[in-house]
Design an enzyme around this catalytic site. Sequence first.
Site, PDB file in Angstrom:
ATOM      1  N   HIS A 342       0.850  -1.199   0.000  1.00 52.73           N
ATOM      2  CA  HIS A 342       0.000   0.000   0.000  1.00 52.73           C
ATOM      3  C   HIS A 342       0.881   1.243   0.000  1.00 52.73           C
ATOM      4  O   HIS A 342       1.888   1.306   0.708  1.00 52.73           O
ATOM      5  CB  HIS A 342      -0.908   0.013   1.228  1.00 52.73           C
ATOM      6  CG  HIS A 342      -1.700   1.279   1.356  1.00 52.73           C
ATOM      7  ND1 HIS A 342      -2.754   1.592   0.519  1.00 52.73           N
ATOM      8  CD2 HIS A 342      -1.570   2.332   2.205  1.00 52.73           C
ATOM      9  CE1 HIS A 342      -3.245   2.767   0.863  1.00 52.73           C
ATOM     10  NE2 HIS A 342      -2.542   3.238   1.878  1.00 52.73           N
ATOM     11  N   THR A 409       3.803  -6.056   2.825  1.00 51.43           N
ATOM     12  CA  THR A 409       4.963  -6.436   2.017  1.00 51.43           C
ATOM     13  C   THR A 409       5.593  -5.257   1.278  1.00 51.43           C
ATOM     14  O   THR A 409       6.713  -5.381   0.783  1.00 51.43           O
ATOM     15  CB  THR A 409       4.557  -7.526   1.003  1.00 51.43           C
ATOM     16  OG1 THR A 409       3.263  -7.215   0.467  1.00 51.43           O
ATOM     17  CG2 THR A 409       4.492  -8.892   1.655  1.00 51.43           C
ATOM     18  N   GLU A 410       4.884  -4.137   1.185  1.00 56.28           N
ATOM     19  CA  GLU A 410       5.446  -2.936   0.570  1.00 56.28           C
ATOM     20  C   GLU A 410       4.739  -1.718   1.141  1.00 56.28           C
ATOM     21  O   GLU A 410       3.512  -1.635   1.123  1.00 56.28           O
ATOM     22  CB  GLU A 410       5.257  -2.925  -0.955  1.00 56.28           C
ATOM     23  CG  GLU A 410       6.031  -3.969  -1.719  1.00 56.28           C
ATOM     24  CD  GLU A 410       5.878  -3.793  -3.232  1.00 56.28           C
ATOM     25  OE1 GLU A 410       5.642  -2.661  -3.690  1.00 56.28           O
ATOM     26  OE2 GLU A 410       5.990  -4.801  -3.948  1.00 56.28           O
ATOM     27  N   ASN A 411       5.523  -0.761   1.637  1.00 59.27           N
ATOM     28  CA  ASN A 411       4.981   0.535   2.026  1.00 59.27           C
ATOM     29  C   ASN A 411       6.140   1.523   2.095  1.00 59.27           C
ATOM     30  O   ASN A 411       7.157   1.252   2.743  1.00 59.27           O
ATOM     31  CB  ASN A 411       4.272   0.460   3.377  1.00 59.27           C
ATOM     32  CG  ASN A 411       3.719   1.811   3.834  1.00 59.27           C
ATOM     33  OD1 ASN A 411       4.155   2.350   4.844  1.00 59.27           O
ATOM     34  ND2 ASN A 411       2.780   2.360   3.089  1.00 59.27           N
TER      35      ASN A 411
END
Length: 566
Positions: A342, A409-411
């Site tokens: 996100h 897993t992604e920010n």
Amino acid sequence: MTMLQSILTAALLLCVSSSEDFDWSKKERTPFYYGTFPTGFSWGAGTSAYQTEGAWNIDGKGISIWDAFVHKKGTIQSNDTGDSSCEGYYKFKEDINLMKDMKLNHYRFSISWPRILPSGLKSDHINEKGIKYYDDLINLLLDNKLTPVVTLYHWDLPQILQEKYGGWQNGSLVKYFNDFANLCFERFGNRVKYWVTFSNPWSVAVEGYETGEHAPGLKLKGVGAYKAAHNIIKAHATVWHTYDLQWRSRQKGFVGISLTADWGEPVDVTNQRDIEAAERYLQFHLGWFAAPVFHGDYPQVMKDYIGRKSGQQGLGASRLPVFSPEEKSHNKGTCDFLGLGHFTTRYVTQKNYPSGLGDSYFSDRDLAELVDPQWPDPGSEWLYSVPWGFRRLLNFVKTHYGNPMIYVTENGISEKMLCTDLCDDWRMQYFKDYINEMLKAIKDGVNVKGYTAWSLLDNFEWDEGYTERFGLFYVDFRNKNKPRYPKASVQYYKRIISSNGFPNQREVESWKRKAIETCSSSNQLLAADPLIGHMEMVTEIVVPTVCTLCILLTAVFFMFLLRGRL
């Protein structure tokens, strides 16, 4: 049916009954919360193979679709390529030291399919040099008490599979991907316990096969993205079952998928049409992949809208492929954990697109995306800082998918600056606010187990080349050695990790000041780096040229001497 499947099935039944309970009118915009994360919460950072490894044709690696795509002039900003990128293939030991110093708990990276299977096919040839690279990386991570979180597909499909089969347009890739995944489980699964099948399949499908912005660069509007996604979902489910049946009892690991989604907020939360548009925005983005994985089939709103538009266009069947009853059963419950990426938020409102305008994924949704001009924007054309949207998204996932175990897993946030300042106060503010909203979501009851900052390093940022930087560490791409310099956000994130959250106002307020103090010396080093780079250029180009001139002048001198003697 395994015990895990039984638990997942029960959770899904609960989820189906509660999926309409999300409260769109609830603002969830509360003051900063001082508190800490649950014991055992995992902190990490992430990268991907093509973006960081370089060594694109070294040690037997095959060509990927990104290798082929970037070598076509005009596809990437400034015609940049990932040929050398961060030279991570050679510098992974140095990078692990950086992670160790930050006190990270896990590192998320991806395995390059063509690095270990150059043709994409296990039956053709296994590249043992590629296997050794990942063996060494995994072993060194474990030696330094860093948990490897391994992504099997972060966009670098073997080019041969694209040329021969049409890539993810072809259902045969389900088998080939399963063979590749099975090889990874066989070679690395005794040490790797967290597997991510696909990273952000939305981008693979839409930007690879609908808009053509990403490799393989196809523009199959209205059909390409849906077909690619259909095969990706089936490939994910097949790999999950392979692990469940062949490896889980021995290796005791977990298999999930990483879905990246922006939050969609209704422009007017009292307007039912705006609420429906916002829900549609999320279902066409997150739900497109999450609903089959958790429920077995596509969201009903996707089937309704795409089916109706296909009929208006005179097509005999929907452009959205159909899962058979057996495939729905095969898809359902294939997620031990949900990886969630996100970055930002959009306001959403209803907007009708007449079918006569042509078919496309974007017009199928009948909505418009808006941004608030007051949202902080460090220069990226799409990434605005809207922290409250993160909490909203996490609660939406909890409500719609039975409160699954989530690993973020992604920010992270990028900058677009000609002259990079390592004192990245905007990134520190972003991490502070977004991580705090995640903490609030955990207080809401969302089952978040870990967080991955994106990204560890500045790297090749796909179609943006090297013009956009997400890294905690600045990489000087002008220097052939690709040195890493810590940005202030490294120290800031390190303090969040060491405190496992935000213990009290006084301490947290001191973090930014202390981090800014530490980055001034790094700025001085970076300021000196162009001189070092220039000196290397002088050594490599100018000095040989001077030597050549000396040789020529000496030869001329001796010629004159010889003539004088004659």
